[in-house]
Design a protein around this motif. Structure first.
Motif, mmCIF file in Angstrom:
data_model
loop_
_atom_site.group_PDB
_atom_site.id
_atom_site.type_symbol
_atom_site.label_atom_id
_atom_site.label_comp_id
_atom_site.label_asym_id
_atom_site.label_seq_id
_atom_site.Cartn_x
_atom_site.Cartn_y
_atom_site.Cartn_z
ATOM 1 N N THR B 119 0.830 -1.204 0.000
ATOM 2 C CA THR B 119 0.000 0.000 0.000
ATOM 3 C C THR B 119 0.866 1.255 0.000
ATOM 4 O O THR B 119 0.634 2.199 -0.762
ATOM 5 N N HIS B 120 1.895 1.225 0.847
ATOM 6 C CA HIS B 120 2.821 2.346 0.940
ATOM 7 C C HIS B 120 3.485 2.591 -0.413
ATOM 8 O O HIS B 120 3.585 3.725 -0.892
ATOM 9 N N LEU B 121 3.897 1.502 -1.001
ATOM 10 C CA LEU B 121 4.567 1.553 -2.298
ATOM 11 C C LEU B 121 3.655 2.152 -3.374
ATOM 12 O O LEU B 121 4.058 3.007 -4.149
ATOM 13 N N ALA B 233 13.748 5.148 -3.815
ATOM 14 C CA ALA B 233 12.859 5.085 -2.646
ATOM 15 C C ALA B 233 11.984 3.839 -2.705
ATOM 16 O O ALA B 233 11.825 3.126 -1.713
ATOM 17 N N GLN B 234 11.428 3.554 -3.878
ATOM 18 C CA GLN B 234 10.553 2.390 -4.019
ATOM 19 C C GLN B 234 11.325 1.091 -3.771
ATOM 20 O O GLN B 234 10.805 0.160 -3.150
ATOM 21 N N THR B 235 12.541 1.027 -4.266
ATOM 22 C CA THR B 235 13.348 -0.175 -4.048
ATOM 23 C C THR B 235 13.627 -0.377 -2.567
ATOM 24 O O THR B 235 13.550 -1.497 -2.052
ATOM 25 N N PHE B 236 13.939 0.699 -1.859
ATOM 26 C CA PHE B 236 14.195 0.580 -0.419
ATOM 27 C C PHE B 236 12.920 0.158 0.316
ATOM 28 O O PHE B 236 12.972 -0.658 1.236
ATOM 29 N N ARG B 237 11.782 0.709 -0.079
ATOM 30 C CA ARG B 237 10.520 0.301 0.542
ATOM 31 C C ARG B 237 10.267 -1.185 0.328
ATOM 32 O O ARG B 237 9.905 -1.906 1.240
#
Lengths: 505, 505
Positions: B119-121, B233-237
């Motif tokens: 969801t965050h992603l 950022a998305q990869t870290f999430r």
């Protein structure tokens, strides 16, 4: 120089007690093959005559001729009438030239700086074991693939629509390819789906990673088959998940063993040909699994690899085809039906989540290489995919039969085979006292790559066996090497059989 | 039908108060372009004469001619002497044909079943905003890429070594390609490295994902630039990490602001051209950052994208080149220098960890597509890579100048530019009272894709601006559309300027 190399290695083998007695014929065969693969014997080079080679090496001429004729049967050498024996210019498709063998890094080399997750992952890494030679699992035969046609299709379409071919793609894949795959799945896998539900990925691991990222949080539980496919296990580890193994048998994952398992967010299964044991998930278990998933509000990750290659019995409907609650994420790949390096696979997402998955896929992976997708769409539409699979299936059927026949002598009370009805590998089950890791290593000294079944398990400490692929090597190699492998298994069973224990009252 | 479509849309614009007054000329330009892109006007189709179009639409003939001549300048139309105006068969390389525009899915569509991480992603996903048109960021000009040569190289090598081209690769990439990249990095980025340290990946996100997986555990902290590249950022999430933003300014990430930050496992930076603000990390800060990393035993993830395109000043040494403690993982990509869909990038791993990274890379990603790596090796060795970059740099320099000139009128007390010395985009900084998201949406109604700076930030609530790319669209489009964009910015600044506040004693 060739004879020096061979003599030296043979002496080493003779004096080193570790590798067991290879026949001289086999030793010579392996060393000549190694010389070709490491380019010490180069393409087009003429070999010494069998007579002079026998003399130089101090071997019987029959021994030399036998080794050379096997290499000729496998396509490494060719005899030119009245001229001699040469290394073929065009080596067979399955032959990989390689550098000198490197020593595999041990896991103790892992430097301290690597994280816990990373350390765990590296400990389980099976990558460095994957030397491609007879019986390596998961590798198809490249030779039936129509490479020239494939290149032509790519070249043609690349020119047609310049910008779209060179850019990223944010629609989950080239629409006609999605349509072609959906059509294939409707026909072959009894699936009911809309074209739009297909998302093109670079492989089943990317499909799994996308599911794990969107459907689970770190420390969530995923139920997996025990033993299980290491590639899936690594993806789940990378994603921070806990794996709970559910035992499998000849009918695949046995959900009855899940009574005391922690609630799962997802269940990962390979129902068409369980990896590595080759079990086929029975229809009854399919229904039970789907019901259990629905009750638990978990997702099924259905990895339907090897569904293309069924040799006996009726093909079973996919879990996706049986599901009525939109709980199945279905994945397939072209890496086994066509060739591994193609890096093209697909994920079928239940309709309510298609949009979310497409967005996340684009955000995380930025799919590209569209010219390849366009070519693949036409490849399927024109019927080439169907033809390639049909041709390959014939090859595999022959190889499968040859392997089964070669293994017959070692089967019986202590060894049995599972998983030979479908796919590109089978599994020989062995009794718990056998050290299957040592047996696999032993086979490796004979130039054979088989894998120890015990390496794939999470908690089943008594599981022993060998996972044996027959996709990659040609029929002649399977026949010859199958006998060697059977002999190794048989000898191991005889040597290690525990003394019978007398009954005590 | 064309006039119906145009009339209807123009009436809608006239009555709908939301989109601001587009000049009639601009409206007609946008609608004709849309008709071509959505294939309502097909390749080869003859347009009505400007006279009859003007009559049908009730517009001045000058208005119609002006719109048509802009489309001609941008390569959409061609006038054939004495015959009329036609849609070009071969549309310019940057033009994408598209279907009818879909409404972007809102994040509230996300079904409940998606995990917290997912969801965050998805909330942060920027994928659906990436319509490729003038000023889209991160997209290069495809036109200088020698596609025919590229195809020839691939075809040639694919035939040479059949099995190796079709299989997976477990060595971190094709050795000559690693050698060529290492050589390029030694020459261009002041790096000292062995060929073996280069690992070929499918993109910077895969490079980052590999680093995150091996160097960190879920819930570990990674320091990132604030604002930062959304892809990272998305990869870290996805990897389960916590991001802590460190403010950046014109000199890049300011480590002085990290005093109260939680200890980091990794620090992610884009030192050559900070994404999105375009700041260049100063030499002093580079040294401070490396020292801080060493003290904290953290790793630097150096994403050196856009280092190929420097327009002013001396190129700075990479962090990797300055590091003496083996703490830098360096990453570069071919997606900006050549074309995005190529899916080829590289990660330079410090020597002690090369083996671990290669193993994990093979285990998690199963790299393939070797024919492309072989072609790329030769592409670099023969000097084509160098030539392509040099040609592209000239294109970009012209476009950059044109954009800077067009934007001049709106700069001053309230707006300034950063990041124009390097790379393919720049950033216009705006005062905190500007709603940059609304401004970007407004620009979108004019057929321009710019991004709101506030979308990239983690905690800096006052940050406002526009991120503007000049890589993709041709010079003519940049010149024309630059004026439109400047006008929109200027108008917004004038309308929204807060009333001056009188001094109170």
């Amino acid at each position: 120089m060739l004879t020096d190399f061979i003599t030296k290695q043979m002496q080493a083998w003779a004096t080193n007690p570790k590798p067991p007695e290879l026949t001289l014929n086999r030793q010579l065969y392996l060393l000549l093959k190694q010389a070709i693969q490491e380019k010490n014997l180069r393409a087009g080079e003429c070999l010494p005559s069998s007579r002079s080679l026998a003399q130089d090496l101090g071997l019987a001429r029959n021994t030399v001729m036998s080794a050379m004729s096997q290499l000729e049967a496998e396509g490494f050498l060719e005899t030119r009438q009245g001229s001699g024996t040469y290394v073929r210019y065009k080596l067979p498709a399955h032959v990989r030239l390689k550098g000198k063998k490197k020593t595999a890094p041990s896991t103790s080399d892992t430097p301290r700086a690597i994280s816990k997750r990373g350390t765990h992952l590296l400990k389980q890494a099976m990558a460095d074991e994957l030397e491609i030679q007879p019986f390596t699992q998961g590798f198809p035969d490249f030779s039936p693939f129509p490479l020239t046609l494939w290149q032509r299709l790519q070249n043609k379409h690349w020119r047609l629509s310049y910008a779209d071919m060179l850019d990223y793609n944010d629609t989950g894949g080239f629409m006609p390819l999605k349509r072609a795959i959906a059509q294939y799945l409707r026909m072959s896998r009894n699936m009911s789906l809309e074209d739009e539900q297909v998302i093109i990925t670079t492989g089943t691991q990317q499909s799994l990673s996308l599911c794990a990222t969107l459907l689970s949080d770190p420390d969530d539980t995923v139920w997996v088959e025990d033993p299980l496919y290491w590639g899936a296990a690594q993806t789940f580890r990378a994603s921070g998940l806990c794996m709970h193994g559910i035992p499998t048998d000849i009918q695949g994952l046995n959900i009855a063993h899940s009574e005391h398992a922690p609630t799962a967010r997802m269940i990962y299964v390979t129902p068409s040909h369980q990896y590595p044991t080759g079990g086929i998930l029975s229809l009854e278990r399919r229904h039970t699994l789907l019901q259990r998933c629905h009750d638990m509000q978990a997702w099924v990750l259905e990895d339907d690899y090897d569904s293309e290659f069924r040799f006996a019995g009726q093909a079973m409907s996919s879990l996706h085809g049986l599901d009525v609650h939109d709980r199945v994420f279905y994945m397939g790949t072209f890496s086994k039906a066509l060739y591994p390096g193609i890096k093209m696979a697909y994920l079928v997402v239940p309709l309510p989540w298609v949009q979310a998955f497409k967005r996340a896929h684009y955000d995380l992976h930025r799919p590209g290489l569209m010219h390849q997708q366009v070519a693949m769409a036409e490849f399927i539409e024109l019927g080439h995919f169907h033809t390639t699979i049909r041709n390959a299936r014939q090859h595999y059927e022959e190889r499968r039969q040859a392997l089964l026949q070669a293994l017959t002598p070692c089967l019986g009370r202590h060894a049995s085979i599972s998983g030979a009805e479908q796919g590109l590998h089978l599994c020989v089950h062995l009794p718990p006292h056998v050290d299957d890791v040592a047996l696999a290593q032993l086979a490796h000294t004979y130039g054979l790559t088989v894998r120890a079944l015990s390496r794939y398990t999470i908690t089943r400490k008594n599981l022993r066996g060998l996972v044996i692929g027959y996709g990659y090597a040609p029929l002649a190699a399977i026949q010859q090497d199958g006998l060697v492998l059977a002999e190794l298994i048989l000898r191991n069973l005889q040597q290690t059989e525990p003394a019978p224990v007398g009954r005590t009252s």
